[in-house]
Design an enzyme around this catalytic site. Structure first.
Site, short mmCIF file in Angstrom:
data_model
loop_
_atom_site.label_atom_id
_atom_site.label_comp_id
_atom_site.label_asym_id
_atom_site.label_seq_id
_atom_site.Cartn_x
_atom_site.Cartn_y
_atom_site.Cartn_z
N HIS A 127 0.82 -1.23 0.00
CA HIS A 127 0.00 0.00 0.00
C HIS A 127 0.85 1.28 0.00
O HIS A 127 0.30 2.38 -0.09
CB HIS A 127 -0.92 0.04 1.22
CG HIS A 127 -1.99 -1.01 1.21
ND1 HIS A 127 -2.82 -1.22 0.13
CD2 HIS A 127 -2.37 -1.91 2.16
CE1 HIS A 127 -3.67 -2.21 0.40
NE2 HIS A 127 -3.39 -2.65 1.63
N ASP A 164 -2.82 -10.73 -2.12
CA ASP A 164 -3.39 -10.16 -0.90
C ASP A 164 -4.85 -9.79 -1.15
O ASP A 164 -5.23 -9.46 -2.28
CB ASP A 164 -2.59 -8.90 -0.52
CG ASP A 164 -2.91 -8.37 0.86
OD1 ASP A 164 -2.13 -8.61 1.79
OD2 ASP A 164 -3.94 -7.69 1.01
N HIS A 166 -6.37 -7.21 -0.32
CA HIS A 166 -6.50 -5.78 -0.62
C HIS A 166 -5.66 -5.44 -1.85
O HIS A 166 -4.56 -5.97 -2.04
CB HIS A 166 -6.03 -4.93 0.57
CG HIS A 166 -6.76 -5.24 1.84
ND1 HIS A 166 -6.19 -5.99 2.86
CD2 HIS A 166 -8.00 -4.92 2.25
CE1 HIS A 166 -7.07 -6.11 3.85
NE2 HIS A 166 -8.17 -5.47 3.50
N ASP A 248 -4.67 -12.64 3.79
CA ASP A 248 -5.88 -12.13 4.44
C ASP A 248 -7.14 -12.41 3.62
O ASP A 248 -8.22 -11.93 3.98
CB ASP A 248 -5.75 -10.63 4.75
CG ASP A 248 -5.02 -9.86 3.67
OD1 ASP A 248 -4.73 -10.43 2.60
OD2 ASP A 248 -4.71 -8.67 3.90
#
Length: 305
Positions: A127, A164, A166, A248
């Site tokens: 990120h 991931d 996200h 995740d």
């Protein structure tokens, strides 16, 4: 043997009480990997110390000097919050630099042995954008590793696969205008950080975003891997594959709503191995300790098969 690059130093990035991105993530994985029947096939390696490898020139290729200095100043001031989700402790700047070094070691190791390696480091990075970090991430480890690899003889194209849950907004922002790097992300949508539309294709059609609906299972992921991820990566023909390995998307994970199981990551790994054995796996997210540990073990076991 499969190299796992890890140091207890990574536990010193203190995110505070109750933060999901905590040091116990790594200790859970280490404990699990030392208990598996094939534990003797893991080669534990320490990351190259910062005194030996100056990472700053590489860091400044990817992040602005002003942002790097902001992280350093918060840390040297005793710590603070980069944003509402992203704490920086007194040790975090140095540990984040050591994490970068570990990812670079992953590249070196994979190119040396032509087999996979796993980088078990924190803080995560996907990120972190050029000008700022967010979402628990300080420096963009995967992007930095990709640019480092491109300096190596015979490496002309690097692909980054981000599984991931996200979207890796930071990685994409940094690499999408470079024809030498391809970025592919499967991520829950809608979900944090709200980026990663399928319409985002990069300056050279080098970006493939694959938003996955909440509740998706392996039955949803498998055809996407077979019909979209693998053709995209094969067409790009990378000399090295970097996997932003976040775990995740597990059904047990508290921070998202995808319903994968730990063993599913073993299958994803097998898909990657059909493309190349030159794979650097680097830890991103994954916040349910047992599911995280089982998922990392499934990834590594597939590499040993």
């Amino acid at each position: 043997m499969l190299p796992v690059i890890y140091s207890d130093e990574f536990l010193k990035h203190d995110t505070g009480r109750f933060h999901p991105e905590r040091s116990e993530r790594l200790t859970a994985v280490v404990k699990a990997l030392k208990a598996v029947p094939w534990a003797d096939k893991i080669e534990w390696q320490l990351p190259t110390p910062l005194e030996t490898r100056p990472v700053m020139p590489l860091l400044e290729q990817v992040h602005t000097r002003r942002y790097i200095e902001t992280v350093r100043e918060i840390a040297t001031g005793g710590g603070g919050m980069l944003d509402a989700d992203t704490p920086i402790s007194a040790n975090s700047y140095d540990i984040a630099l050591l994490a970068v070094s570990a990812w670079l070691d992953g590249v070196d190791e994979v190119l040396s042995i032509n087999n996979p390696a796993f980088v078990l480091a924190r803080p995560p990075g996907h990120h972190a954008e050029r000008n700022t970090g967010m979402g628990f991430c300080l420096f963009s480890n995967a992007a930095i590793a990709a640019y480092y690899a491109l300096e190596k003889p015979g490496i002309q194209r690097v692909a980054i696969l981000d599984w991931d849950v996200h979207h890796g907004n930071g990685t994409q922002e940094i690499v999408e205008s470079d024809a030498r790097i391809a970025y592919c992300s499967l991520h829950q949508s809608p979900c944090y950080p709200g980026t990663g539309s399928s319409s985002e294709q990069g300056a050279y059609n080098n970006v493939l975003n694959l938003p996955m609906p909440t509740g998706s299972t392996l039955a949803d992921y498998q055809p996407v891997f077979e019909q979209k991820v693998m053709p995209f990566l094969k067409d790009f023909q990378p000399d090295l594959l970097i996997v932003s390995a976040g775990y995740d998307a597990n059904a047990a994970d508290p921070l998202a709503g995808i319903a994968l199981q730990p063993e599913d990551y073993g299958l994803f790994t097998k898909y990657c191995l059909q493309l190349t054995r030159r794979i650097v796996f680097g830890l991103e997210g994954g916040y349910h300790l047992a599911a995280l540990a089982l998922s990392v073990a499934a990834t590594i076991e597939s590499c040993l098969a």
